[in-house]
Motif scaffolding. Structure first.
Motif, PDB file in Angstrom:
ATOM      1  N   ILE A   1      -5.183   6.388  -0.483  1.00 56.19           N
ATOM      2  CA  ILE A   1      -4.502   5.015  -0.264  1.00 56.19           C
ATOM      3  C   ILE A   1      -4.587   4.274  -1.639  1.00 56.19           C
ATOM      4  O   ILE A   1      -5.897   3.961  -2.017  1.00 56.19           O
ATOM      5  CB  ILE A   1      -4.561   4.314   0.874  1.00 56.19           C
TER       6      ILE A   1
ATOM      7  N   TYR B   1      -5.345  -5.590   4.639  1.00 55.17           N
ATOM      8  CA  TYR B   1      -6.178  -4.447   4.959  1.00 55.17           C
ATOM      9  C   TYR B   1      -5.718  -4.212   6.337  1.00 55.17           C
ATOM     10  O   TYR B   1      -5.528  -2.882   6.689  1.00 55.17           O
ATOM     11  CB  TYR B   1      -7.662  -4.772   4.707  1.00 55.17           C
TER      12      TYR B   1
ATOM     13  N   SER C   1      -3.801   0.468  -3.149  1.00 51.47           N
ATOM     14  CA  SER C   1      -3.403  -0.845  -2.688  1.00 51.47           C
ATOM     15  C   SER C   1      -3.307  -2.090  -3.746  1.00 51.47           C
ATOM     16  O   SER C   1      -4.133  -1.803  -4.487  1.00 51.47           O
ATOM     17  CB  SER C   1      -3.958  -1.371  -1.456  1.00 51.47           C
TER      18      SER C   1
ATOM     19  N   THR D   1      -2.551  -2.866   6.557  1.00 50.03           N
ATOM     20  CA  THR D   1      -2.022  -1.482   6.182  1.00 50.03           C
ATOM     21  C   THR D   1      -2.798  -0.097   7.220  1.00 50.03           C
ATOM     22  O   THR D   1      -2.122   0.907   7.281  1.00 50.03           O
ATOM     23  CB  THR D   1      -3.085  -1.250   4.905  1.00 50.03           C
TER      24      THR D   1
ATOM     25  N   ALA E   1       0.870  -1.310   0.156  1.00 54.38           N
ATOM     26  CA  ALA E   1       0.089   0.041  -0.106  1.00 54.38           C
ATOM     27  C   ALA E   1       0.687   1.295  -0.161  1.00 54.38           C
ATOM     28  O   ALA E   1       1.870   1.382   0.633  1.00 54.38           O
ATOM     29  CB  ALA E   1      -0.790   0.025   1.234  1.00 54.38           C
TER      30      ALA E   1
ATOM     31  N   TRP F   1      -9.713   5.090  -0.799  1.00 56.91           N
ATOM     32  CA  TRP F   1      -8.814   3.972  -0.825  1.00 56.91           C
ATOM     33  C   TRP F   1      -9.348   3.283  -2.163  1.00 56.91           C
ATOM     34  O   TRP F   1     -10.625   2.928  -2.464  1.00 56.91           O
ATOM     35  CB  TRP F   1      -9.096   3.071   0.213  1.00 56.91           C
TER      36      TRP F   1
END
Length: 658
Positions: free
Chosen positions: A435, A453, A437, A456, A420, A488
């Motif tokens: 973010i 997850y 990822s 991160t 990430a 995200w």
């Protein structure tokens, strides 16, 4: 008793003695009527004058009535050649503009000057005095002059003057014609001192009702008047003590030349469209101190409302797994600038997984596509994870320092393909966290993706130096709770829990916008509903086909031996500290870009922004200048090449041989 001109007087009525004398009198009366008409046109008064002594019969016959003229021969008149034009010195532009301004000022003063000092009124007053009457006027003339001065023009028609001579004298008729001709121009009451007044022109039908404020919004828009300067006249008088000196709007308002401030709005010239700054504010202004509502604060409410009256900005967020391809799309317009929204966004954030080997070339292509209105505020990379943040160049002054952090979820791998990358900054008083990822791949590895997850949100160390806007609602174990707005996005690798044949049949039966049956088998939707991942996050409704997995260069899903199931692996989710701060406008994919087995996915948002304080570390207009110049130069070069190709195509001829 007789008057000096030989006409007898009986009880104020003149009676003729013979036919010749009556004709002469009729001619004198006609001449007097013409003199009265001439005087009326010059000063608004009716006067009479005795005929001069020694008038010959020939001069008298020249003024006979129309019925006598018909029996006489009219002497032909030889026309004269036109006069030669008078040569004058050519006036300069300054002289012409000064004359136009002088005529405008003179006409304005003649209509509104209460002291009657203008040239127009003066000429009328001098003409009103008129030459003195010769000798002693007859009672008929005295009566006519008295009625013309002390009675209304409409009442002249029924005055005794018109009836004094019966059918032989048409002095009364002439007076009636004059009074009726000028009745619409002269006022219906006595003029004190011979001062003329133009009567009001009444419309044939009543005018429609009008609002009190008739300032035209269209006029302000056409003249590009900023909304902050609508109260320019009041603002400049009371706050700065100075008013525009060109075409004085104060005089126009004082003289009643304009109805309200719509004219001054459209001809604002003293200040620019920028908000005026007082000299003492420049001396004592400090951007290191300030409050939410401080006047003049760089990040305060006044500056925020000036740029964003509704306090919302447009943000474009996109994710794309490039599959490590060296080849970039020929055109990124359909990706970054979709045709659905009419306007471009204020901020562009693009995250890439398995990015191309030449990261700089990718950023140049982004700058070239967005053009000179945008600059790259910041970019970062974590292995083959790239993120670039572009913002409108006018807004770079309202951003704090940009901070970034990374997390690696696959320790064993030498190449950081999974993990990430986070970028955070504060815009005015609202903190943002972006973010991107790349989670663990595999149809059945849902648990591993949830571990990615959790790692991160715990290991991403943001913010660093920029203070938290609301530390009381933050958690040390979850980075997403330490920011106001969080986006995200990336390749989350969540799949559809269904076999390939079933998914293909659903895609063939339903139109492209109806994918509700597919989403029933989506792993991410199921896990988010349970609260096991992306807690507090939301996702806009999906109305596009799965973005994975395609044959490169084609619109068909995987036709290799693996026959991977089409899935929604590329997603964009968001969360906010405050309810209804983020509004999703559009959520879609870009099917025209086929250089990867993934289709780019993007989302458009309207995000609420709050005012901030000036005590945060500012970026101070920081952006990648070198990238900006390269991107713009390449954009111009391509445009010139395109024009040259079009020019060559028009000039070339095609020959066909049969």
């Amino acid at each position: 008793m007789s008057a000096p001109n030989g006409f007898p007087q009986h009880s104020g009525t003149c009676i003729t003695r013979s036919t010749e004398r009556g004709a002469v009198q009729d001619l004198h009366a006609k001449k007097a009527g013409k003199a009265a008409k001439k005087e009326t046109g010059s000063n608004g008064m009716l006067t009479s004058e005795d005929p001069p002594e020694g008038t010959s019969l020939n001069e008298t016959l020249k003024l006979l009535p129309d019925e006598l003229k018909a029996n006489m021969k009219i002497k032909s008149v030889t026309p004269r050649p036109p006069r030669k034009p008078r040569l004058e010195r050519a006036a300069s532009l300054d002289e012409k503009s000064w004359r136009r301004w002088r005529r405008f000022r003179t006409s304005q003063e003649s209509l509104t000057d209460p002291n009657e000092t203008s040239s127009s009124n003066g000429s009328l007053q001098e003409a009103a005095l008129g030459p003195p009457l010769r000798g002693r006027a007859s009672p008929c003339h005295q009566s006519f002059q008295q009625n013309s001065l002390h009675s209304s023009p409409d009442a002249l028609e029924g005055s005794p003057v018109g009836k004094s001579r019966g059918g032989t004298s048409d002095l009364g008729k002439r007076a009636s014609e004059i009074s009726s001709a000028f009745g619409g121009l002269l006022r219906g009451k006595a003029f004190a001192g011979g001062k003329p007044r133009l009567s009001q022109i009444m419309p044939a039908r009543p005018l429609p009702p009008m609002e009190l404020n008739v300032a035209s919004h269209t006029l302000r828009t056409a003249n590009r008047i900023d909304s902050d300067c609508r109260d320019y006249r009041h603002y400049s008088q009371h706050r700065f003590g100075r008013v525009s000196s060109s075409l004085s709007d104060t005089r126009l308002h004082g003289n009643g030349m304009v109805y309200d401030n719509c004219s001054t709005d459209s001809m604002k010239s003293t200040f620019s469209l920028l908000t005026p700054i007082r000299s003492k504010d420049v001396r004592g202004r400090s951007y290191l101190e300030g409050s939410l509502l401080a006047n003049g604060a760089l990040l305060g409410a006044e500056e925020l409302s000036r740029y964003f009256p509704d306090r919302t900005i447009g943000i474009f967020v996109a994710t794309w797994n490039m599959q490590g391809q060296k080849e970039l799309p020929a055109n990124l317009d359909d990706f970054l600038l979709p045709t659905d929204p009419d306007y471009a966004q204020d901020m562009y954030v693009i995250g890439v997984q398995e990015g191309c080997p030449d990261r700089r070339e990718w950023e140049i292509r982004l700058q070239e596509t967005l053009g000179p209105h945008y600059v790259m505020l910041f970019s970062a990379a974590h292995g083959v994870l790239y993120m670039s943040v572009f913002i409108r160049r006018d807004l770079i002054w309202f951003c704090s320092e940009v901070e970034c952090a990374t997390v690696t979820t696959r320790i064993v791998s030498q190449i950081k393909t999974k993990g990430a990358l986070g970028i955070s900054f504060t815009f005015f008083g609202t903190s943002f966290l972006f973010i991107t990822s790349h989670f663990t791949s595999g149809d059945s590895k849902v648990h591993e993706r949830k571990l990615d997850y959790n790692k991160t949100i715990q290991a991403l160390t943001l913010p660093k130096n920029v203070p938290d806007t609301n530390p009381y609602r933050s958690s040390s174990s979850d980075v997403t709770t330490r920011f106001d707005e969080v986006f995200w996005f990336g390749d989350f690798n969540f799949r559809l829990n269904k076999d390939r044949e079933t998914v293909d049949s659903i895609l063939n039966q339903n139109p492209e916008t109806d994918v509700s049956k597919l989403l029933a088998y989506d792993q991410l939707t199921s896990e988010m509903s349970r609260g096991s991942i992306f807690k507090g996050f939301q996702e806009a409704d999906i109305h596009f086909r799965p973005s994975y997995k395609f044959d490169i260069g084609k619109d068909s899903y995987d036709t290799t031996s693996k026959q991977r199931t089409p899935s929604y692996t590329d997603r964009v989710v968001f969360r906010s500290r405050y309810r209804d701060d983020i509004h999703a406008v559009k959520y879609s994919s870009c099917p025209v870009i086929r250089t990867s087995d993934h289709r780019p996915v993007f989302a458009l948002f309207r995000v609420k922004v709050r005012p901030g304080r000036d005590n945060i570390p500012l970026a101070a207009g920081q952006f990648d200048r070198e990238l900006y110049l390269i991107g713009i130069k390449r954009r111009i070069t391509k445009e010139l090449q395109k024009r040259q190709e079009q020019k060559d195509q028009k000039s070339s001829s095609i020959c066909s041989i049969s």
